[in-house]
Design a protein around this motif. Structure first.
Motif: not given
Length: 318
Positions: A90-116
């Protein structure tokens, strides 16, 4: 404006791809696939006749993503399947998108992703790391935190039960979850890709709390085959899955497995239902799409073919 949909040869992103073709011109779309030669010829012709740019992109090959994302403005980034390896992918995909000038990413995550409280669930850490990385880059993004898919229980889990003398073994107990229909996830993905919504995080969940026992009962009634619902311990569930040749983890041998997921994934997800972690209430799908998500009763008929056609492998599924 050019929109990129990754994994368009898959079940969820494939739905996003088809819906996007109804919203914008094909000349505005790039669909990426892991292997183009695996895409059905009629589907590939349909895409290309519509003017879609179809390219191969491998999450393990950043150069392929740099090529695929060229000229893109907004990206639908479907999460990878290889749990444990997805963070770097995912990091490589995000980096590639940024290098190519993509302005917005919609990412399919999972409920509670940042909750302990969710960090012990098998699939969560990869999503946590990806959302944190998206935040650190400064790119505009939307995290579409999908709940478990309704289809998984009405197809693969039902299939496993029918293959096991009608015994539906699970660690879900009597817990409930707002399981979500993939078509509703796809509609939310399209809305995000088109720039709708004002928040970074959306909980993409169903509108009705339902237990796995209730799903088993619904399928029993439709099929005329009584499924025995068997609440189990983690160890008992692992044994049940091993007997079906489902590997313990993603590094195992899947050559005889009827399903593409590991036992670790299944056991943890079902236990999370028992623990009440996946009974997440939200109107976010309706906010993004203008329509309420479908209930299990409304869609169960689509999956009758599982028992009617005696499906025994996920590759046979529609």
């Amino acid at each position: 404006m050019r929109y990129i949909i990754t994994g368009a040869d898959g079940k969820l992103a494939g739905r996003v791809a088809e819906l996007m073709l109804k919203e914008v011109s094909g000349e505005q779309l790039t669909f990426t696939c892991y292997k183009i030669d695996r895409v059905p010829k009629d589907k590939l012709k349909h895409w290309k006749d519509a003017g879609v740019r179809v390219v191969e992109a491998d999450y393990n090959d950043k150069s392929s993503m740099l090529k695929a994302f060229e000229g893109g403005d907004r990206l639908y980034l479907i999460s990878g399947l290889d749990v444990g390896k997805r963070v770097q992918q995912h990091r490589d995909a995000i980096d590639a998108a940024i290098e190519d000038g993509v302005k917005h990413i919609s990412y399919t995550s999972f409920v509670g992703a940042t909750e302990p409280a969710y960090q012990h669930i098998f699939v969560t850490p990869d999503h946590t790391a990806t959302e944190n990385y998206l935040e650190s880059t400064g790119i505009d993004y939307t995290a579409l935190r999908n709940n478990l898919y309704m289809e998984t229980f009405m197809t693969m889990r039902a299939m496993l039960a029918f293959m096991s003398n009608n015994r539906w073994v699970t660690t879900a107990g009597e817990g409930k979850a707002t399981l979500v229909y993939k078509d509703d996830c796809a509609k939310a993905g399209v809305a995000s890709l088109l720039g709708k919504g004002t928040r970074k995080v959306y909980n993409i969940v169903g509108s009705e709390s339902i237990s796995v026992r209730q799903i088993a009962d619904m399928i029993s009634k439709r099929s005329g085959q009584q499924l025995e619902y068997v609440p189990a311990s983690r160890e008992e569930y692992y044994d049940y899955l091993a007997a079906l040749n489902i590997p313990h983890d993603m590094s195992g041998d899947f050559s005889k497995s009827p399903a593409p997921f590991s036992a670790n994934d299944v056991v943890d997800n079902d236990k999370s239902i028992a623990d009440g972690l996946l009974d997440v209430k939200s109107d976010d799908i309706e906010e993004l799409t203008g329509a309420k998500p479908k209930t299990p009763e409304e869609v169960i008929g689509e999956f009758d073919y599982i028992w009617k056609d005696h499906i025994t492998n996920w590759r046979q599924m529609k």
